[in-house]
Scaffold this active site. Structure first.
Site, PDB file in Angstrom:
ATOM      1  N   THR A 196       0.816  -1.240  -0.094  1.00 46.08           N
ATOM      2  CA  THR A 196      -0.006  -0.003  -0.066  1.00 46.08           C
ATOM      3  C   THR A 196       0.965   1.160  -0.025  1.00 46.08           C
ATOM      4  O   THR A 196       1.622   1.237   0.832  1.00 46.08           O
ATOM      5  CB  THR A 196      -0.994   0.062   1.245  1.00 46.08           C
ATOM      6  OG1 THR A 196      -1.828  -1.024   1.075  1.00 46.08           O
ATOM      7  CG2 THR A 196      -1.653   1.341   1.482  1.00 46.08           C
ATOM      8  N   ARG A 224     -14.201  -7.156  -0.427  1.00 42.93           N
ATOM      9  CA  ARG A 224     -13.597  -6.638   0.993  1.00 42.93           C
ATOM     10  C   ARG A 224     -12.905  -5.406   0.900  1.00 42.93           C
ATOM     11  O   ARG A 224     -12.433  -5.104  -0.204  1.00 42.93           O
ATOM     12  CB  ARG A 224     -12.390  -7.704   1.274  1.00 42.93           C
ATOM     13  CG  ARG A 224     -11.606  -7.531   2.428  1.00 42.93           C
ATOM     14  CD  ARG A 224     -10.577  -6.669   2.313  1.00 42.93           C
ATOM     15  NE  ARG A 224      -9.452  -6.631   3.375  1.00 42.93           N
ATOM     16  CZ  ARG A 224      -8.241  -5.720   3.382  1.00 42.93           C
ATOM     17  NH1 ARG A 224      -7.929  -5.215   2.475  1.00 42.93           N
ATOM     18  NH2 ARG A 224      -7.441  -5.798   4.490  1.00 42.93           N
TER      19      ARG A 224
HETATM   20  N1  ASP Z   1      -3.637  -2.010   4.229  1.00 44.69           N
HETATM   21  C1  ASP Z   1      -3.899  -2.549   3.202  1.00 44.69           C
HETATM   22  C2  ASP Z   1      -5.304  -3.364   3.470  1.00 44.69           C
HETATM   23  O1  ASP Z   1      -5.498  -3.876   4.217  1.00 44.69           O
HETATM   24  C3  ASP Z   1      -2.704  -3.616   2.806  1.00 44.69           C
HETATM   25  C4  ASP Z   1      -1.453  -3.434   2.981  1.00 44.69           C
HETATM   26  O2  ASP Z   1      -0.989  -2.468   3.102  1.00 44.69           O
HETATM   27  O3  ASP Z   1      -0.759  -4.324   2.758  1.00 44.69           O
HETATM   28  O4  ASP Z   1      -5.852  -3.286   2.443  1.00 44.69           O
END
Ligand code: ASP
Length: 340
Positions: A196, A224
């Site tokens: 992210t 989701r």
């Molecule tokens: N925080 C992101 C999510 O849960 C995923 C990530 O940062 O790897 O969608």
């Protein structure tokens, strides 16, 4: 949680901060801080605006757009799909006036961050999801991209299908990668392997903004939504205090309103690094054993241009750029890949 365990955890001997916790005496600005090592390139892109007295909002959007254009496991249309083989993206943006906009589970749109900005600027709403988000994007001039998987995503999906195991865990960076603290964030050829993209910035005028863009957890359930498009979870900006963003297992961040919590800790007077640490501890203290199996990392920037980060696990890094420095910095953490 048992009181004894809580006390034990509160007094964990966490290594001294490698993330700077000194307090600037005069504000350092402009400045930009992003998640992961690929944040370095994101910052450089954003700097074209930020370094020329541009608005922090434009800078964070431009950095996020750059990331969305890359072939990456976890951001943009080339990212890993959900368990039905469909790529869906989440994004949010927030400015110095607490204006904010977000899209979640949007499909076939290349620049969700810019759609999030349009939600902020053109609608009375904060968050638009799924089909509605796509329709809104199309009405506002965004193109409908083909519904195809990138080659790496296709391979990853085929591999995943062999077991079809859903483990919305861990996001612990590749602990076998070796080669020092930054190795987990890169593939062998030097391309970023994570994650992210969360960006916070302060312009030369002292105004702050932030943006987040992601495909969320790979092989998630269809529909989701993670923390990234939830204001106060994956992103929060308070122009009087500071800004924060997160990466890692979104469900855990949502449960504690993570970035809002970080900003509130800064409001109480904690440094950005300590504020991130306290938010991580809030997550971990609820179930320290379970927390050994997932990653959450926060980064924060305050009004003086102080920044910091902290994570549940080793491996989270942040990228910083100002007129004084350009660095990738490993965050401190509670667990060394699941070990205290
Ligand atoms: N925080 C992101 C999510 O849960 C995923 C990530 O940062 O790897 O969608």
């Amino acid at each position: 949680m048992k009181r004894r365990r809580f006390i034990q955890l509160s007094s964990l001997s966490v290594p001294a901060f490698t993330v700077k916790s000194v307090r600037n005496k005069t504000p350092v600005k402009p400045i930009i801080v992003s998640t992961w090592a690929d944040g370095k390139r994101v910052n450089q892109e954003a700097w074209k605006i930020l370094g020329n007295n541009g608005r922090a909002l434009d800078a964070v959007e431009s950095g996020a757009r750059w990331m969305e254009d890359q072939q990456n496991c976890c951001v943009g249309l080339g990212a890993n799909p959900d368990r039905d083989g469909i790529v869906s993206l989440d994004s949010s943006i927030m400015d110095e006036h607490a204006n904010c906009g977000a899209v979640a589970a949007i499909q076939r749109i290349k620049h969700p961050v810019s759609v999030a900005r349009k939600v902020m600027e053109l609608t009375p709403h904060v968050l638009i999801v799924g089909k509605g988000a796509q329709e809104f994007a199309l009405k506002n001039g965004f193109a409908l991209e083909p519904q195809t998987l990138s080659e790496p995503a296709k391979k990853a999906y085929e591999e995943w299908l062999k077991k079809s195991q859903y483990k919305p865990e861990i996001n612990i960076e590749n602990k076998d990668a070796g080669n020092g603290p930054f190795a987990p964030a890169y593939l062998d050829d030097g391309t970023p392997n994570h994650d992210t993209m969360g960006i916070v910035a302060m312009g030369a005028d002292g105004n702050m903004s932030g943006a987040v863009t992601t495909s969320g957890m790979g092989f998630k359930m269809h529909g989701r939504v993670g923390d990234s498009p939830i204001i106060g979870a994956g992103l929060f900006v308070d122009n009087e205090v500071g800004a924060a963003t997160s990466s890692g297992l979104g469900e855990e961040v949502i449960r504690v309103c993570g970035t809002h919590l970080v900003v509130e800790f800064m409001r109480m007077g904690y440094s950005p690094g300590m504020a991130c640490r306290k938010a991580v501890e809030r997550i971990v203290n609820r179930d320290p054993e379970r927390a050994k199996g997932f990653q959450v990392g926060f980064l924060a920037l305050d009004k003086m241009g102080n920044y910091g980060a902290f994570a549940v696990q080793k491996g989270f890094v942040i990228s910083v750029k100002s007129n004084n420095e350009e660095k990738i910095i490993p965050a401190d953490y509670i667990y060394d890949y699941g070990v205290t």
